[in-house]
Scaffold this active site. Structure first.
Site, short mmCIF file in Angstrom:
data_model
loop_
_atom_site.label_atom_id
_atom_site.label_comp_id
_atom_site.label_asym_id
_atom_site.label_seq_id
_atom_site.Cartn_x
_atom_site.Cartn_y
_atom_site.Cartn_z
N ASP A 67 -21.39 11.29 2.76
CA ASP A 67 -21.00 10.49 3.91
C ASP A 67 -22.19 10.46 4.86
OD1 ASP A 67 -20.07 9.33 6.21
OD2 ASP A 67 -18.22 10.51 6.29
N ASN A 93 -29.51 0.74 1.92
CA ASN A 93 -28.60 -0.42 1.92
C ASN A 93 -27.28 -0.13 2.60
OD1 ASN A 93 -27.24 -2.97 0.67
ND2 ASN A 93 -26.02 -1.23 -0.07
N TYR A 158 -23.93 -4.91 16.17
CA TYR A 158 -24.39 -4.95 14.78
C TYR A 158 -25.82 -5.49 14.72
CZ TYR A 158 -24.74 -6.41 9.88
OH TYR A 158 -25.16 -6.59 8.58
#
Ligand SMILES: NC(=O)c1ccc[n+]([C@@H]2O[C@H](COP(=O)([O-])OP(=O)(O)OC[C@H]3O[C@@H](n4cnc5c(N)ncnc54)[C@H](OP(=O)(O)O)[C@@H]3O)[C@@H](O)[C@H]2O)c1
Length: 247
Positions: A67, A93, A158
């Site tokens: 995680d 990624n 974002y």
């Protein structure tokens, strides 16, 4: 496969977030180029499916879970990834997105965005780039976004994470390229993956090509930047966005 197709033969590639979407497509393409791929993610079932798909094509892969919102797990992933030989290619990624009115974003989600999209790649590069340099070189590809360049309503946080990632890409290129570690980014436009297909389709319609991408189309660019075919490319962010940031 011919030898010219296998440009990453003998190399080890760690792809974060390879259990799904762009990361999965990248893991499969890197394996086709001969790399031994470390498929990373949280979902072990989907991870093992990707490993099995690669093995079915005659490629080499193994799954590692971590995680990335937990810095201790990032360190463990970096250590475990190096156990079968030094990592030559790192594809940062794994990431999450959130779109909505700025006033609706709570602090926990804001932190989760920066933890996954900025802090995780930062500490993976911190752990692995010096080892790549000591090993004679390598290639790092960070998956950014066109949202880091253009203003998308609802995408301030974002977009902020992805603009940060492209800034870090340039700084890491300056720091590590003299030791043979190339560092680049790919900034995709909308891509059909796990995210809301209607939003992706609508965004795709605003590109010059008039459509969203398939994950494979982004993976091709990542694979190119990972490989010796891009030997003279470092410090850049390649737009794979159907021309959206050109207008
Ligand atoms: N899709 C687009 O339109 C688009 C456009 C531009 C940029 N991007 C960027 O491309 C990258 C991949 O996106 P995608 O659409 O392919 O995503 P996706 O299909 O949702 O897959 C995300 C991957 O990241 C992993 N991940 C997320 N948070 C994690 C965490 N805390 N720890 C470990 N793994 C984590 C997931 O693992 P598990 O599923 O195993 O938990 C999954 O493998 C992201 O960085 C995204 O921002 C996407």
């Amino acid at each position: 496969m011919t030898s010219t197709e296998q440009s990453l033969s003998g190399r080890i590639a760690l792809v974060t977030g390879a259990t799904s979407g762009i990361g999965r497509a990248t893991a499969i393409q890197l394996a086709r180029q001969g790399a031994g791929v470390i498929v990373h993610g949280r979902d072990a079932d989907r991870g093992e499916q990707v490993v099995a798909e690669i093995a079915q094509e005659g490629g080499k892969a193994r799954f590692l879970t971590a995680d990335l919102s937990d810095p201790t797990e990032i360190r463990r992933l970096a250590d475990e990834a190096g156990e079968g030989g030094e990592v030559d290619v790192l594809v940062n990624n794994a990431g999450i997105s959130w779109f909505g009115p700025t006033a609706d974003l709570d602090v926990a989600t804001y932190d989760a965005l920066f933890d996954a999209n900025v802090r995780a790649p930062y500490f993976l590069v911190a752990a692995l780039a010096p080892r790549m340099a000591a090993n004679g070189g390598g290639s790092i590809v960070n998956v950014a976004s066109m949202a880091g360049t253009i203003g998308l309503a609802g995408g301030a946080a974002y977009g902020g994470t992805k603009a940060t990632l492209t800034a870090m890409t340039r700084a890491w290129a300056a720091e590590f390229s003299p030791s043979g570690v190339r560092v680049n980014a790919v900034a995709p436009g909308p891509v059909f993956t796990a995210a809301d297909p209607e939003r992706i389709e609508a965004l795709g319609a605003t590109t010059l090509l008039g459509r969203a991408a398939q994950a494979d189309e982004i993976a091709q660019v990542i694979t190119f930047l990972s490989s010796p075919a891009a030997a003279y490319v470092t410090g850049t962010t390649v737009a794979a966005d159907g021309g959206r940031t050109a207008i």
